[in-house]
Write a protein that holds these residues in place. Structure first.
Motif, short mmCIF file in Angstrom:
data_model
loop_
_atom_site.label_atom_id
_atom_site.label_comp_id
_atom_site.label_asym_id
_atom_site.label_seq_id
_atom_site.Cartn_x
_atom_site.Cartn_y
_atom_site.Cartn_z
N ALA A 280 35.16 35.19 34.34
CA ALA A 280 36.13 36.17 33.84
C ALA A 280 36.81 36.97 34.96
O ALA A 280 38.00 37.25 34.88
CB ALA A 280 35.43 37.13 32.88
N ILE A 281 36.06 37.35 35.99
CA ILE A 281 36.59 38.29 36.97
C ILE A 281 37.47 37.64 38.03
O ILE A 281 38.22 38.31 38.71
CB ILE A 281 35.47 39.10 37.67
CG1 ILE A 281 34.49 38.15 38.37
CG2 ILE A 281 34.76 39.99 36.67
CD1 ILE A 281 33.41 38.89 39.15
N ASN A 282 37.36 36.33 38.22
CA ASN A 282 38.27 35.68 39.15
C ASN A 282 38.54 34.24 38.76
O ASN A 282 37.91 33.70 37.85
CB ASN A 282 37.75 35.77 40.60
CG ASN A 282 36.40 35.11 40.80
OD1 ASN A 282 36.10 34.09 40.19
ND2 ASN A 282 35.58 35.71 41.65
N GLN B 230 47.70 40.31 36.93
CA GLN B 230 49.14 40.59 36.83
C GLN B 230 49.99 39.54 37.54
O GLN B 230 51.16 39.36 37.20
CB GLN B 230 49.45 41.97 37.41
CG GLN B 230 48.81 43.13 36.66
CD GLN B 230 47.43 43.50 37.20
OE1 GLN B 230 46.72 42.66 37.76
NE2 GLN B 230 47.06 44.76 37.06
N ILE B 231 49.44 38.87 38.54
CA ILE B 231 50.25 37.93 39.33
C ILE B 231 49.63 36.54 39.41
O ILE B 231 50.09 35.71 40.19
CB ILE B 231 50.49 38.47 40.76
CG1 ILE B 231 49.14 38.70 41.47
CG2 ILE B 231 51.34 39.72 40.74
CD1 ILE B 231 49.30 39.04 42.94
N GLU B 232 48.60 36.26 38.61
CA GLU B 232 47.90 34.99 38.74
C GLU B 232 48.78 33.78 38.44
O GLU B 232 48.49 32.67 38.89
CB GLU B 232 46.66 34.97 37.83
CG GLU B 232 46.97 35.05 36.35
CD GLU B 232 45.73 35.07 35.48
OE1 GLU B 232 44.62 35.19 36.04
OE2 GLU B 232 45.86 34.97 34.25
N ASN B 233 49.87 33.99 37.71
CA ASN B 233 50.74 32.86 37.35
C ASN B 233 52.08 32.90 38.06
O ASN B 233 52.96 32.08 37.75
CB ASN B 233 50.97 32.86 35.83
CG ASN B 233 49.69 32.59 35.06
OD1 ASN B 233 48.93 31.68 35.40
ND2 ASN B 233 49.44 33.38 34.03
N ILE B 234 52.24 33.79 39.02
CA ILE B 234 53.56 33.94 39.64
C ILE B 234 53.91 32.74 40.52
O ILE B 234 55.09 32.38 40.67
CB ILE B 234 53.64 35.26 40.43
CG1 ILE B 234 55.10 35.57 40.76
CG2 ILE B 234 52.78 35.22 41.70
CD1 ILE B 234 55.32 36.97 41.24
N THR C 133 44.65 41.72 30.70
CA THR C 133 43.83 40.65 30.13
C THR C 133 44.00 40.63 28.62
O THR C 133 43.88 41.65 27.95
CB THR C 133 42.34 40.87 30.46
OG1 THR C 133 42.18 40.89 31.88
CG2 THR C 133 41.48 39.75 29.88
N GLU C 134 44.29 39.45 28.10
CA GLU C 134 44.49 39.31 26.65
C GLU C 134 43.17 39.03 25.95
O GLU C 134 42.33 38.28 26.44
CB GLU C 134 45.48 38.18 26.37
CG GLU C 134 46.88 38.42 26.90
CD GLU C 134 47.82 37.30 26.54
OE1 GLU C 134 47.36 36.33 25.91
OE2 GLU C 134 49.01 37.38 26.91
N GLY C 135 42.97 39.65 24.78
CA GLY C 135 41.80 39.37 23.95
C GLY C 135 40.62 40.28 24.26
O GLY C 135 40.26 40.48 25.42
N LEU C 136 40.02 40.85 23.20
CA LEU C 136 38.89 41.75 23.36
C LEU C 136 37.70 41.05 24.00
O LEU C 136 37.03 41.62 24.87
CB LEU C 136 38.49 42.33 22.00
CG LEU C 136 37.29 43.28 22.00
CD1 LEU C 136 37.57 44.49 22.89
CD2 LEU C 136 36.96 43.72 20.57
#
Length: 390
Positions: free
Chosen positions: A166-168, A196-200, A336-339
């Protein structure tokens, strides 16, 4: 000679970028030990040694300031010992890394090599001049299982003993080559661990544009993309309150100086299409404070034009502030999406598996596991408070 500059980093930067001894900021012999330690901590010891060795062999007879010459000579004697050892280690670890990367190529698995390893072969005169503690590669998610199997078959193992989910977006694999010498891979599933930038920047675009001619059958991130990635890397460490190494600025300095016209056009298009003008302008200005060049100034001014500033995406502004501690966790959770995913992040950050705790404190610490968790939280809080005060 230039007037003395009291800031040791400015002295180091002059040693790194100078084309002759006359361009080096003067320093006193009493600063030699400090400059030596700083050059190692900032990753520029090998480059400075290469420069000084060249200067001292060519220009010794025409240097008028004998005190300066003596100081430079003393510093270089210390740096030469370090650089010789560094070169041997770099040769061993680079060869092991290449062997693994070629094994992937033989298995028809394509990856993109990032950061220090890639830059060492593209923008530095010799690869060992760019120190690196690991080799970073970006892979396709679909290739993860096969790549892991090849790692294991070649004697690599996970040094953490577990793999965060989850964290990386990465995992590590390490192989001991000899006593005290190992090769370490950081395997990235996405370009960044920052949500915030993982898909840039994605795998496909980096692979298509990769430099595949420098090293046979090995794909190196090309210079325009490498500059963008280096900026994100530097800003991530800066926003986390970490030491900003001079070698990271020198990377940007070298990349911008070596961009050809086609690469410069690609870089500018990336800055516009990704909305990065403010980040690029900010970071290159920091670099130019230590390593000024016409190329850096051109890009800085271009980023500040009205046509380009209007393309900037403000969601990246968080990298210009502080993201350490609670604020960083909050930013990550918000992105992060989803609880269930948010809960998983908190769990891995605060209560990782016992393997992570034992790596930090050892299995024979004498402390019960529950107390080690408490100790970890307490010491982490103290570090956060002190970093925040800086």
């Amino acid at each position: 000679m230039k007037n003395n500059i009291s800031n040791p980093l400015h002295i180091l930067s002059s040693l790194v970028r100078a084309k002759s001894i006359d361009e080096i900021s003067p320093f006193d012999a009493k600063n030699i030990d400090e400059l030596y330690s700083l050059s190692i901590n900032h990753g520029v010891a090998n480059q400075i040694n290469s420069n000084l060795t060249d200067f001292l062999s060519k220009e010794k007879k025409i240097v008028e300031n004998t005190q300066q010459l003596s100081s430079l000579t003393q510093l270089n004697i210390k740096l030469t010992t370090f650089a010789q050892h560094s070169k041997v280690i770099s040769t061993i670890t680079d060869n092991a890394a290449k062997n693994f990367l070629l094994a992937l190529a033989e298995a028809e698995i394509k990856v993109v090599v990032l950061k220090g390893f890639s830059l060492g072969y593209q923008v530095y005169k010799t690869s060992y001049l760019r120190p690196k503690t690991d080799v970073d590669i970006l892979i396709r998610n679909e290739d993860k299982r096969r790549i892991s199997e090849i790692f294991v078959n070649l004697g690599y193992s996970n040094p953490r003993g577990w793999e965060p989910q989850a964290i990386n977006n990465q995992f590590s694999m390490k192989k001991m080559l000899s006593k005290g010498v190992s090769t370490l891979f950081d395997v990235h599933l996405k370009i960044s661990n920052s949500k915030q930038i993982e898909n840039i920047l994605n795998y496909d675009e980096l692979l298509i544009s990769a430099n595949s001619t420098q090293l046979t059958n090995i794909n190196l991130i090309n210079k325009p993309y490498a500059l963008i990635h280096a900026i994100f890397h530097l800003l991530h460490h800066k926003s986390s309150g970490d030491l900003i190494k001079l070698i990271w600025h020198y990377d940007l300095y070298l990349i911008t100086k070596q961009l050809n016209e086609t690469e410069l056009v690609q870089l500018k298009e990336l800055i516009k299409s990704k909305g990065l003008s403010n980040l690029v302008q900010y970071t290159l200005t920091l670099t130019a404070n230590y390593l000024p060049t016409n190329e850096l100034q051109h890009l800085i001014e271009w980023c500040n034009t009205s046509e380009i500033t209007k393309t900037y995406q403000p969601q990246y502004d968080y990298l210009l502030g502080r993201t350490l501690g609670i604020k960083g966790v909050w930013l990550t959770l918000c992105a992060t999406e989803g609880l269930s995913n948010k809960v998983a992040i908190i769990q891995e950050m605060v209560f990782p598996p016992a393997e992570e705790i034992y790596i930090k404190y050892g299995k024979d610490s004498g402390w019960p596991l529950v107390m080690l968790y408490i100790r970890r939280i307490f010491t982490g809080s103290i570090k956060y408070i002190f970093k925040k005060k800086k």
